[in-house]
Design a protein around this motif. Structure first.
Motif, PDB file in Angstrom:
ATOM      1  N   ARG A  34      22.054  -3.648  14.058  1.00 33.16           N
ATOM      2  CA  ARG A  34      21.416  -4.675  14.883  1.00 33.16           C
ATOM      3  C   ARG A  34      20.620  -4.091  16.048  1.00 33.16           C
ATOM      4  O   ARG A  34      20.195  -4.828  16.938  1.00 33.16           O
ATOM      5  N   VAL A  35      20.426  -2.788  16.052  1.00 28.49           N
ATOM      6  CA  VAL A  35      19.670  -2.148  17.127  1.00 28.49           C
ATOM      7  C   VAL A  35      18.250  -2.724  17.179  1.00 28.49           C
ATOM      8  O   VAL A  35      17.574  -2.851  16.158  1.00 28.49           O
ATOM      9  N   GLY A  36      17.813  -3.084  18.366  1.00 29.76           N
ATOM     10  CA  GLY A  36      16.471  -3.613  18.549  1.00 29.76           C
ATOM     11  C   GLY A  36      16.345  -5.108  18.349  1.00 29.76           C
ATOM     12  O   GLY A  36      15.274  -5.676  18.546  1.00 29.76           O
ATOM     13  N   ALA A  82      24.957  -0.639  14.829  1.00 34.10           N
ATOM     14  CA  ALA A  82      23.795   0.183  14.475  1.00 34.10           C
ATOM     15  C   ALA A  82      22.790  -0.603  13.647  1.00 34.10           C
ATOM     16  O   ALA A  82      21.581  -0.351  13.716  1.00 34.10           O
TER      17      ALA A  82
END
Length: 401
Positions: A125-127, A123
């Motif tokens: 490291r999203v994006g 979560a």
């Protein structure tokens, strides 16, 4: 913000995150002392760069600037998601009471960024997507100015990976089999400090690993090669030979056995490229103009050799370290681009302002006429007056002369 002429370039401690930076105003041709850290980026030539006063146009590294605050939040939150071994290492590296020689901020940020990309909760490291170099294995680049201590970061990287693999052998994120590639024999010799069994290894000299984990670290296998060892003969080159030996080019398996040495039977290798700006892929659709044939051959054989090793043994991850990770385009210097897989950046300006590298001086003119017999400068006698002072250990608060 304070506008001034920078009478002092060192404005921060090398052990702390920069809180100020010098910013050049191209309109007024003056420097601003700005609050906050300098954004990650690099400068490319402009049409006005031919003039003495214009250093060029700043280009931001947006991926690095998005990663930085996330790594900082993760650090301040106590490194959620990491293994027990990783947590122990991170606390050891950041604990001033454990260390006679403190690690520089740039070294800690570089290794923490690489760990965050592997172990932080998904979560967090999203994006964040690291672009590929177009090849079959993953590459991550740490951009560090020359003199900022990247060899120590390599030792930290090896310790993190190898100790985790030795402790959690089933965890596919880690490897204790390390293949290091260097651009020449001199660099290869300097990197022997990365081998845990060497008498003067960095793990002990710089207290990279707690003493209780040194025996476990010695399970790591580290092989260091200069890029020329990755060379091979193609079918085309063999066909041009007049030799009676009609054997064809080596298979990937035979090639791996010849190159890998002690790692010959190892799989899922950890690869470290030192001075990785030598290792880039030549675009298949175009030729690179303005480069020597030897430079193109070096790049091709370096990365091509790693491709062959990946086919034979598998490369888990490839970590690039360099101060100048440019991809030559063969076009104008203003069109050169940095590796898009750069994850962290501590550039030359940051290193100067932190006192990690020598303060540059601009020579206006040299009026000294050398001695006709020795060709030594007439000003050489000044050295006799400062020689003893140059060898004296400076106090931490003293500015550079």
């Amino acid at each position: 913000m304070r506008r001034t002429t920078p009478d002092r370039l060192i404005i921060t401690s090398p052990y702390d995150e920069p809180k100020q930076h010098w910013s050049y105003d191209r309109e007024t041709r003056s420097f601003d002392l700005k609050e906050g850290r300098r954004p990650a980026g690099y400068t490319i030539a402009s049409e006005a760069s031919k003039s003495f006063d214009d250093p060029g146009i700043f280009k931001e590294l947006s991926l690095v600037n998005r990663i930085r605050p996330r790594v900082k939040t993760w650090h301040e939150g106590g490194y959620p998601g990491v293994t027990g071994i990783t947590k122990r290492l991170l606390e050891h590296w950041n604990d001033p009471e454990q260390r006679e020689l403190k690690l520089f901020f740039c070294q800690l940020e570089a290794i923490e960024t690489l760990i965050w990309l592997t172990e932080a909760p998904p979560a967090d490291r999203v994006g964040i997507e690291i672009p590929s170099d177009g090849g079959p294995f993953k590459r991550l680049c740490s951009k560090m100015a020359t003199g900022s201590g990247k060899t120590i970061v390599m030792a930290m990287l090896i310790a993190w990976q190898a100790l985790n693999k030795a402790t959690y052998p089933q965890d596919p994120r880690f490897s204790k089999h390390v293949f290091v590639v260097a651009p020449g024999l001199t660099v290869k010799s300097r990197l022997q400090v990365l081998i845990p069994s060497q008498p003067d290894n960095y793990y002990e000299e710089f207290n990279i690993v707690p003493s209780g984990l040194l025996d476990k670290l010695r399970q790591a296998k580290v092989v260091i090669r200069n890029w020329q060892a990755l060379n091979w003969e193609t079918e085309e080159r063999i066909a041009k030979k007049k030799s009676v030996d009609k054997r064809g080019a080596k298979s990937n398996e035979a090639y791996a056995r010849e190159v890998l040495g002690e790692l010959v039977n190892s799989k899922n290798l950890l690869v470290i490229n030192d001075e990785a700006h030598h290792a880039w892929r030549v675009p298949a659709e175009s030729k690179v103009k303005g480069l020597k044939k030897e430079d193109i051959e070096e790049a091709t054989k370096w990365v091509g050799g790693l491709d062959r090793i990946h086919q034979a043994r598998g490369i888990l991850s490839c970590y690039d370290f360099t101060a100048t990770p440019f991809v030559p385009s063969g076009k104008k210097s203003s069109e050169e681009a940095l590796f898009p897989w750069i994850a962290s950046d501590f550039g030359l300006n940051d290193a100067i302002e932190s006192g990690l590298v020598k303060t540059p001086r601009v020579v206006i003119r040299d009026d000294g006429i050398p001695d006709a017999k020795s060709y030594r400068s007439k000003l050489y006698h000044i050295y006799e007056h400062v020689r003893d002072d140059l060898n004296r250990k400076a106090e931490p608060q003293e500015p550079l002369p």
